[in-house]
Design a protein around this motif. Structure first.
Motif, PDB file in Angstrom:
ATOM      1  N   GLN A 108      31.784  30.012  38.772  1.00 18.30           N
ATOM      2  CA  GLN A 108      31.117  31.197  38.235  1.00 18.30           C
ATOM      3  C   GLN A 108      29.620  31.097  38.557  1.00 18.30           C
ATOM      4  OE1 GLN A 108      31.769  32.083  34.091  1.00 18.30           O
ATOM      5  NE2 GLN A 108      30.622  33.996  34.183  1.00 18.30           N
ATOM      6  N   LEU A 139      30.217  37.378  38.236  1.00 15.72           N
ATOM      7  CA  LEU A 139      31.241  36.988  39.197  1.00 15.72           C
ATOM      8  C   LEU A 139      31.885  35.660  38.830  1.00 15.72           C
ATOM      9  CD1 LEU A 139      32.729  37.314  41.931  1.00 15.72           C
ATOM     10  CD2 LEU A 139      30.789  36.094  42.993  1.00 15.72           C
ATOM     11  N   ARG A 140      33.211  35.653  38.775  1.00 11.17           N
ATOM     12  CA  ARG A 140      34.019  34.449  38.662  1.00 11.17           C
ATOM     13  C   ARG A 140      35.076  34.514  39.747  1.00 11.17           C
ATOM     14  NH1 ARG A 140      37.294  34.671  34.611  1.00 11.17           N
ATOM     15  NH2 ARG A 140      37.641  32.436  34.415  1.00 11.17           N
ATOM     16  N   TYR A 141      35.389  33.375  40.361  1.00 17.06           N
ATOM     17  CA  TYR A 141      36.403  33.390  41.406  1.00 17.06           C
ATOM     18  C   TYR A 141      37.066  32.014  41.500  1.00 17.06           C
ATOM     19  CZ  TYR A 141      32.966  30.951  44.305  1.00 17.06           C
ATOM     20  OH  TYR A 141      32.061  30.032  44.789  1.00 17.06           O
ATOM     21  N   HIS A 201      37.578  26.618  41.035  1.00 21.02           N
ATOM     22  CA  HIS A 201      37.090  27.775  40.291  1.00 21.02           C
ATOM     23  C   HIS A 201      35.574  27.661  40.144  1.00 21.02           C
ATOM     24  CE1 HIS A 201      36.286  25.569  36.516  1.00 21.02           C
ATOM     25  NE2 HIS A 201      37.351  24.863  36.839  1.00 21.02           N
ATOM     26  N   ASN A 252      43.808  39.642  42.172  1.00 18.10           N
ATOM     27  CA  ASN A 252      44.612  38.423  42.232  1.00 18.10           C
ATOM     28  C   ASN A 252      45.647  38.551  43.340  1.00 18.10           C
ATOM     29  OD1 ASN A 252      47.029  36.643  41.410  1.00 18.10           O
ATOM     30  ND2 ASN A 252      45.415  35.918  40.075  1.00 18.10           N
ATOM     31  N   ALA A 273      44.399  33.408  45.509  1.00 19.74           N
ATOM     32  CA  ALA A 273      42.972  33.600  45.280  1.00 19.74           C
ATOM     33  C   ALA A 273      42.794  34.671  44.212  1.00 19.74           C
ATOM     34  CB  ALA A 273      42.269  34.016  46.572  1.00 19.74           C
ATOM     35  N   TRP A 274      41.704  34.568  43.456  1.00 11.76           N
ATOM     36  CA  TRP A 274      41.422  35.554  42.420  1.00 11.76           C
ATOM     37  C   TRP A 274      39.916  35.713  42.249  1.00 11.76           C
ATOM     38  CZ3 TRP A 274      38.456  33.879  38.353  1.00 11.76           C
ATOM     39  CH2 TRP A 274      38.385  32.495  38.156  1.00 11.76           C
ATOM     40  N   ALA A 275      39.529  36.844  41.700  1.00 11.63           N
ATOM     41  CA  ALA A 275      38.110  37.102  41.432  1.00 11.63           C
ATOM     42  C   ALA A 275      38.000  38.088  40.283  1.00 11.63           C
ATOM     43  CB  ALA A 275      37.413  37.649  42.670  1.00 11.63           C
ATOM     44  N   ASP A 276      37.057  37.836  39.388  1.00 13.27           N
ATOM     45  CA  ASP A 276      36.682  38.765  38.324  1.00 13.27           C
ATOM     46  C   ASP A 276      35.263  39.243  38.610  1.00 13.27           C
ATOM     47  OD1 ASP A 276      39.084  38.303  37.112  1.00 13.27           O
ATOM     48  OD2 ASP A 276      38.300  36.888  35.632  1.00 13.27           O
TER      49      ASP A 276
END
Length: 436
Positions: A311, A316-318, A309, A358, A343-346
């Protein structure tokens, strides 16, 4: 409307137990921390479709009190067993949940929990619990919880299928069918823990009798005795510009049932690297186990896991994860080569807008023949927009390829003040239909 009824889709294709869904409904989220204990004695999603509900929360000094009462229009009964759990829908019920906790200072507390659910037309489930944490020294503590349950089953065997009804438990004394049986059950846990600034170690023992049930909680498995040990440590780099810390540890455990048959044993090693740059963390672990499932002994189970993880910017966070190993394909009763990844991303392009993506996928192939045993993917996209101080909008779209189902969940929120909130929302599901 008592809040959001949305349920996040989960990978469930290789599970024989009920899935835990975090509470998302704002009415039930308020003060939910008071109900927390080591066992899930209170699970507010057991109140599935309330037509009316009331809650009292009081925090004064060292004392915390919470009481929740709700009338449920469409109650769900969970039937926990040793290797699986079942569900049955049984109409209307009244639930009452009580929690009291007193903080004793120095990290110590004592508490009680009481729950009771009564079904229209007969049947009930009640539970009483005492829990606590006693701080022996600054580094040493003991945690415990003792629970007693009483069940008066609904008397309607048509609510579950005939195959499930034929299952017996507690050495054949009772059936899994909802046939009006009455029984008491218990659960117990104690943990000794030592934790300092640089290392930690603990020993834990837990048991749940074959007749233990938590009707307003979430305990999908019983008939188990479990012993676990855990040891770990952390190394901090105060002067480093690159590394923040490295931590890791080992845990091992053994599980057996109330007939003293060993069901599972495992050892797991893990470590994590945390970097100062971009708040990045990398975690890896390796697990080996031997398990007795459905009367078949599966030896040489293993799984390697890694996840990341980061940031790099506020906007952006992923992160992502990858797992591979030899795991039981529980519905096929064979060992499979199982792979899973996600995988995920904000993403926050502007301060008032959040885009959350997600994706998760799992599949397994027969270890001997290479035949595909199962596969499942879930995609989820969430949009949160804060239109003004009072108005916000949320839209969730998700797709589960196991049943080719799309979910669409819009929710509009209007906050009148700190005590009053209005919600307008809906849930829509679309499933592909094939014609032959």
């Amino acid at each position: 409307m008592l809040g959001d009824v949305y349920k996040r889709q989960q990978i469930d294709i290789n599970s024989t137990f009920a899935l835990f869904y975090p509470e998302r409904r704002p009415f039930f989220q308020q003060g939910a921390d008071i109900f927390n204990t080591d066992f899930n004695a209170v699970y507010t999603r057991s109140i599935n479709d309330p037509s009316v509900a009331g809650k009292l929360i009081m925090r004064k000094g060292n004392n915390s009190l919470a009481f929740l009462s709700a009338y449920d229009e469409n109650s769900i009964v969970m039937i926990p067993l040793e290797e699986e759990s079942g569900y049955a829908a049984n109409g209307k019920s009244l639930s009452n949940l009580l929690r009291f906790r007193r903080d004793l200072g120095e990290g110590s507390h004592l508490g009680i929990v009481g729950t009771d659910r009564r079904f229209d037309g007969g049947g009930s489930g009640s539970l009483a619990s005492v829990d606590g944490q006693i701080r022996l020294t600054q580094s040493n503590s003991i945690d415990f919880q003792i629970l007693v349950s009483h069940t008066e089953e609904i008397n309607d065997t048509s609510l579950t299928d005939s195959t499930f009804n034929e299952i017996t438990f507690d050495e054949g004394k009772y059936t899994a069918a909802l046939d009006g049986e009455e029984f008491w059950g218990h659960a117990f846990e104690v943990e000794l823990e030592r934790s300092t600034g640089n290392y930690w170690l603990s020993g834990n023992y837990q048991e749940k009798s074959p007749t233990f049930r938590a009707d307003n909680g979430f305990e999908p498995q019983n008939n188990s005795r479990l012993a676990r040990a855990n040891v770990g440590g952390i190394k901090r780099f105060e002067d480093s510009k690159v590394m923040e810390n490295i931590n890791g540890g080992f845990n091992l455990g053994k599980k057996w049932n109330f007939e003293n048959v060993q069901k599972d044993e495992w050892i797991n090693a893990s470590f994590e690297l945390k970097f100062r740059a971009a708040q990045t963390g990398i975690h890896s672990s390796f697990m080996r186990s031997n398990e007795l499932f459905r009367g078949i002994q599966f030896d040489g189970i293993w799984q390697a896991h890694t996840c990341l993880h980061s940031q790099p910017w506020e906007e952006l966070r992923y992160g992502g994860n990858f797992n591979y190993g030899h795991r039981i394909a529980r519905h096929d009763l064979v060992m499979g080569k199982e792979t899973s990844y996600g995988a995920w991303a904000d993403i926050r392009p502007i301060s008032r807008l959040l885009l959350a993506i997600n994706y998760n996928h799992v599949f397994s192939d027969d270890l001997e023949t290479g035949e595909r045993l199962f596969s499942q993917s879930i995609f989820r996209f969430r949009t949160d927009l804060q239109m003004s101080r009072r108005f916000s909008f949320r839209l969730i779209t998700q797709y589960n390829d196991r049943n080719q189902e799309w979910d669409l969940d819009p929710l509009l929120t209007y906050r009148v003040n700190s005590l009053s909130v209005f919600y307008i929302g809906s849930t829509h599901s679309y499933r592909a239909v094939s014609y032959t």
